[in-house]
Scaffold this motif. Structure first.
Motif, PDB file in Angstrom:
ATOM      1  N   THR A 243      61.911   3.235  74.969  1.00 36.65           N
ATOM      2  CA  THR A 243      63.233   3.718  75.372  1.00 36.65           C
ATOM      3  C   THR A 243      64.257   3.349  74.309  1.00 36.65           C
ATOM      4  N   ASN A 244      65.138   4.267  74.023  1.00 39.67           N
ATOM      5  CA  ASN A 244      66.224   3.982  73.089  1.00 39.67           C
ATOM      6  C   ASN A 244      67.318   3.139  73.729  1.00 39.67           C
ATOM      7  N   ASN A 245      67.304   3.062  75.059  1.00 38.77           N
ATOM      8  CA  ASN A 245      68.293   2.254  75.771  1.00 38.77           C
ATOM      9  C   ASN A 245      67.843   0.798  75.785  1.00 38.77           C
ATOM     10  N   GLY A 246      68.680  -0.071  75.319  1.00 34.15           N
ATOM     11  CA  GLY A 246      68.343  -1.486  75.274  1.00 34.15           C
ATOM     12  C   GLY A 246      69.086  -2.149  74.132  1.00 34.15           C
ATOM     13  N   ASN A 247      69.457  -3.376  74.326  1.00 33.14           N
ATOM     14  CA  ASN A 247      70.228  -4.096  73.320  1.00 33.14           C
ATOM     15  C   ASN A 247      69.474  -4.165  71.989  1.00 33.14           C
ATOM     16  N   LEU A 248      70.134  -3.764  70.911  1.00 33.86           N
ATOM     17  CA  LEU A 248      69.625  -3.853  69.540  1.00 33.86           C
ATOM     18  C   LEU A 248      68.446  -2.925  69.258  1.00 33.86           C
ATOM     19  N   GLN A 249      68.211  -1.925  70.097  1.00 40.80           N
ATOM     20  CA  GLN A 249      67.088  -1.027  69.899  1.00 40.80           C
ATOM     21  C   GLN A 249      67.270  -0.122  68.679  1.00 40.80           C
ATOM     22  N   THR A 250      66.173   0.083  67.930  1.00 34.42           N
ATOM     23  CA  THR A 250      66.114   1.087  66.875  1.00 34.42           C
ATOM     24  C   THR A 250      65.864   2.445  67.511  1.00 34.42           C
ATOM     25  N   ASN A 251      66.595   3.447  67.116  1.00 30.16           N
ATOM     26  CA  ASN A 251      66.474   4.765  67.731  1.00 30.16           C
ATOM     27  C   ASN A 251      65.184   5.463  67.301  1.00 30.16           C
ATOM     28  N   LEU A 252      64.479   6.028  68.281  1.00 33.84           N
ATOM     29  CA  LEU A 252      63.311   6.864  68.041  1.00 33.84           C
ATOM     30  C   LEU A 252      63.606   8.230  68.629  1.00 33.84           C
ATOM     31  N   SER A 253      63.607   9.241  67.794  1.00 31.29           N
ATOM     32  CA  SER A 253      63.994  10.579  68.221  1.00 31.29           C
ATOM     33  C   SER A 253      63.190  11.035  69.441  1.00 31.29           C
ATOM     34  N   GLY A 254      63.901  11.444  70.482  1.00 28.18           N
ATOM     35  CA  GLY A 254      63.270  11.997  71.673  1.00 28.18           C
ATOM     36  C   GLY A 254      62.670  10.983  72.614  1.00 28.18           C
TER      37      GLY A 254
END
Length: 365
Positions: A243-254
């Motif tokens: 999930t892209n939601n979360g503190n300090l997460q790196t974004n993964l498309s889709g």
């Protein structure tokens, strides 16, 4: 994977709360549908409704022995395990991609093998008296069918804990990988109170999911696409998605995971993260893991911008974005090694990790 968050909220509450009118449902189901051929399906349905224990999950107590070849006789049904005044450790294993909901009910021999596959080194450290853990703690081990939803498994884990421990007990849960997510469901305020659980130690748990359970990541890597698609072709596997939601997460498309988002939102509002200590494996380079699989996973994650991982779970996901009570990095341990499972039980990395976990449990306020 569910996309409608409102629907998912309703589903979450439906699963974690006790079901109403269970006897009526049971009687109706027996009358309308059950045949001898459907016996296994009936048992599983009644387990889902909370009427019977799930036959694919079980809690065992561990009796230390003298041989490193752990015997099945050392794993005793928890209800028969001698009660003592010692503190309790409950080990919870992670994902087993070989199991499917359609498989026959898991017998005790297979259940015990699932436990050994993850924790045999840790159990040997315990029975050999490392850090004097066996004088202070009793060990229990929980096993479950990982193809089921973490919501279902978590609710059943909660019931199992409630049935085997009292509020006067002091219980610490040590959960590897998916086991940490099952534990988070069991501990969630919507599921119910477990006041005897003093602490949860997660070992490489994908608390914000793993890219390897996300179709958007798998589809971009031909090397793992076919294998990965098989591994996540269950509800439990899908719920490991990044999930892209979360503190300090790196974004993964889709990438998205409504189940974990809802669960993590619940924790933020309850303060329960203060009961969690998160261990994360960090491979300094993609050759130091003990298996080709995790070294390859490390390379693929690095190429996608995830430069810190154990070859399966990114460090930020394992660390819960630094939102748990404490976060601890473990150098050069791949995902399997994060459950003490080095190729040699005497490997210093396995022994040190076990010592570190015991130390953190003792020092937790």
């Amino acid at each position: 994977m569910f996309r409608n968050k409102r629907f998912l909220q309703l589903l979450f509450h439906f699963i974690v709360f006790s079901f109403v009118f269970q006897t009526c449902i049971y009687d109706f189901y027996r009358k309308e549908f059950v045949s001898e051929k459907q016996k296994n399906d009936e048992v599983l349905l009644l387990a889902l409704l909370g009427i019977l224990p799930n036959p694919n999950q079980k809690l065992f107590g561990f009796i230390p022995g003298t041989s490193r070849n752990l015997s099945n006789s050392q794993f005793l049904n928890a209800e028969w395990f001698p009660k003592s005044n010692k503190k309790k450790l409950v080990f919870v294993h992670g994902w087993n991609p070989a199991e499917r909901d359609s498989d026959p009910i898991t017998n005790d021999e297979k259940k015990i093998q699932n436990i050994k596959n993850t924790f045999s080194n840790g159990l040997i450290h315990f029975q050999e008296g490392r850090d004097s853990a066996n004088s202070e703690f009793d060990i229990y081990l929980y096993t479950y069918r990982t193809s089921n939803s973490i919501l279902v498994n978590g609710r059943q884990f909660h019931s199992t804990l409630r049935s085997n421990f009292s509020d006067s007990d002091s219980v610490t849960i040590i959960a590897h990988s998916m086991g940490g997510l099952v534990t988070r469901v069991a501990m969630a305020k919507e599921t119910g109170s477990l006041p005897f659980v003093r602490l949860v130690v997660t070992l490489a748990s994908p608390q914000f999911g793993s890219p390897f359970a996300s179709k958007s990541f798998l589809n971009s890597n031909n090397f793992v696409n076919e294998l990965g698609s098989y591994l996540v072709d269950t509800q439990g596997g899908q719920e490991l998605a990044y999930t892209n939601n979360g503190n300090l997460q790196t974004n993964l498309s889709g990438a998205s995971n409504d189940v974990l988002d809802l669960l993590n939102d619940s924790y933020l509002n309850s303060g329960l993260n203060s009961k969690f200590i998160s261990f994360a494996g960090i491979l300094s380079n993609c050759t130091v893991g003990e298996t080709f699989y995790y070294n390859t996973g490390c390379t693929l994650l690095n190429n996608a911008g995830f430069t810190s991982s154990d070859g399966i779970v990114t460090s930020n996901s394992a660390r819960l974005g630094n939102l748990s009570y404490k976060q601890i990095n473990v150098s050069d341990c791949d995902h399997s090694m994060m459950a003490f499972q080095t190729l040699s039980v005497d490997d210093i990395k396995s022994r040190n990790l076990f010592s570190s976990v015991i130390s953190e449990i003792r020092n937790y306020p």
